[in-house]
Design a protein around this motif. Structure first.
Motif, PDB file in Angstrom:
ATOM      1  N   LEU A  19     -16.996  11.395   7.560  1.00 30.84           N
ATOM      2  CA  LEU A  19     -17.781  11.552   6.340  1.00 30.84           C
ATOM      3  C   LEU A  19     -17.846  13.011   5.908  1.00 30.84           C
ATOM      4  O   LEU A  19     -17.768  13.320   4.714  1.00 30.84           O
ATOM      5  CB  LEU A  19     -19.189  10.990   6.536  1.00 30.84           C
ATOM      6  CG  LEU A  19     -19.287   9.467   6.611  1.00 30.84           C
ATOM      7  CD1 LEU A  19     -20.719   9.051   6.933  1.00 30.84           C
ATOM      8  CD2 LEU A  19     -18.830   8.844   5.307  1.00 30.84           C
ATOM      9  N   VAL A  20     -17.980  13.927   6.843  1.00 29.79           N
ATOM     10  CA  VAL A  20     -17.996  15.347   6.512  1.00 29.79           C
ATOM     11  C   VAL A  20     -16.644  15.769   5.940  1.00 29.79           C
ATOM     12  O   VAL A  20     -16.577  16.523   4.958  1.00 29.79           O
ATOM     13  CB  VAL A  20     -18.374  16.194   7.747  1.00 29.79           C
ATOM     14  CG1 VAL A  20     -18.121  17.678   7.512  1.00 29.79           C
ATOM     15  CG2 VAL A  20     -19.826  15.952   8.116  1.00 29.79           C
ATOM     16  N   ILE A  22     -14.482  13.871   4.341  1.00 36.24           N
ATOM     17  CA  ILE A  22     -14.363  13.289   3.001  1.00 36.24           C
ATOM     18  C   ILE A  22     -15.204  14.084   2.009  1.00 36.24           C
ATOM     19  O   ILE A  22     -14.770  14.374   0.895  1.00 36.24           O
ATOM     20  CB  ILE A  22     -14.772  11.802   3.020  1.00 36.24           C
ATOM     21  CG1 ILE A  22     -13.739  10.989   3.788  1.00 36.24           C
ATOM     22  CG2 ILE A  22     -14.949  11.259   1.609  1.00 36.24           C
ATOM     23  CD1 ILE A  22     -14.163   9.564   4.053  1.00 36.24           C
ATOM     24  N   TYR A  23     -16.415  14.469   2.393  1.00 38.68           N
ATOM     25  CA  TYR A  23     -17.288  15.238   1.508  1.00 38.68           C
ATOM     26  C   TYR A  23     -16.659  16.589   1.171  1.00 38.68           C
ATOM     27  O   TYR A  23     -16.726  17.053   0.035  1.00 38.68           O
ATOM     28  CB  TYR A  23     -18.650  15.439   2.173  1.00 38.68           C
ATOM     29  CG  TYR A  23     -19.594  16.255   1.335  1.00 38.68           C
ATOM     30  CD1 TYR A  23     -20.228  15.699   0.225  1.00 38.68           C
ATOM     31  CD2 TYR A  23     -19.848  17.585   1.640  1.00 38.68           C
ATOM     32  CE1 TYR A  23     -21.084  16.448  -0.546  1.00 38.68           C
ATOM     33  CE2 TYR A  23     -20.712  18.341   0.868  1.00 38.68           C
ATOM     34  CZ  TYR A  23     -21.324  17.771  -0.223  1.00 38.68           C
ATOM     35  OH  TYR A  23     -22.164  18.519  -0.991  1.00 38.68           O
ATOM     36  N   GLN A  24     -16.056  17.239   2.150  1.00 39.94           N
ATOM     37  CA  GLN A  24     -15.423  18.532   1.906  1.00 39.94           C
ATOM     38  C   GLN A  24     -14.190  18.400   1.022  1.00 39.94           C
ATOM     39  O   GLN A  24     -13.820  19.338   0.328  1.00 39.94           O
ATOM     40  CB  GLN A  24     -15.039  19.197   3.226  1.00 39.94           C
ATOM     41  CG  GLN A  24     -16.219  19.689   4.024  1.00 39.94           C
ATOM     42  CD  GLN A  24     -16.980  20.791   3.306  1.00 39.94           C
ATOM     43  OE1 GLN A  24     -16.394  21.636   2.652  1.00 39.94           O
ATOM     44  NE2 GLN A  24     -18.289  20.758   3.417  1.00 39.94           N
ATOM     45  N   LEU A  26     -13.905  16.323  -1.517  1.00 41.35           N
ATOM     46  CA  LEU A  26     -14.286  15.978  -2.888  1.00 41.35           C
ATOM     47  C   LEU A  26     -14.315  17.234  -3.754  1.00 41.35           C
ATOM     48  O   LEU A  26     -14.597  18.325  -3.275  1.00 41.35           O
ATOM     49  CB  LEU A  26     -15.667  15.315  -2.900  1.00 41.35           C
ATOM     50  CG  LEU A  26     -15.745  13.929  -2.294  1.00 41.35           C
ATOM     51  CD1 LEU A  26     -17.197  13.463  -2.248  1.00 41.35           C
ATOM     52  CD2 LEU A  26     -14.925  12.952  -3.101  1.00 41.35           C
ATOM     53  N   CYS A  28     -15.614  20.043  -6.235  1.00 40.33           N
ATOM     54  CA  CYS A  28     -16.912  20.683  -6.417  1.00 40.33           C
ATOM     55  C   CYS A  28     -16.820  21.589  -7.642  1.00 40.33           C
ATOM     56  O   CYS A  28     -15.826  22.279  -7.839  1.00 40.33           O
ATOM     57  CB  CYS A  28     -17.268  21.503  -5.183  1.00 40.33           C
ATOM     58  SG  CYS A  28     -18.758  22.483  -5.390  1.00 40.33           S
TER      59      CYS A  28
END
Length: 82
Positions: A19-20, A22-24, A26, A28
């Motif tokens: 999850l980390v 995937i978040y990174q 995305l 921004c």
């Protein structure tokens, strides 16, 4: 019981790491912001099959700004009086 608890802990850790990651990955808004290029800057654009050489031109100030397509000068305040 202990091996099962260890397996659950490893699975949760891997899920959190995924999850980390995937978040990174995305987009921004802060990372995507770039300052506009300087006047006279030259770069290549690879948007099409063949690269295009792009030169940033300066602002033209020789012409006055247009007021609009059908803009007319304002009538004096006494024009509609009879």
């Amino acid at each position: 019981m202990t091996p099962l608890l260890g397996l659950v802990a490893v699975c949760i850790t891997l899920a959190v790491l995924a999850l980390v990651a995937i978040y990174q990955a995305l987009p921004c808004a802060h990372r995507a912001f770039e300052h506009p290029p300087d006047e006279g800057a030259v770069f290549r654009c690879y948007c099409y099959d063949r690269p295009i050489l792009v030169t940033i031109a300066g602002r033209r100030t020789s012409r006055p700004e247009r007021r609009g397509r059908h803009a007319r000068p304002r009538a004096p305040p006494h024009a509609n009086r009879r």
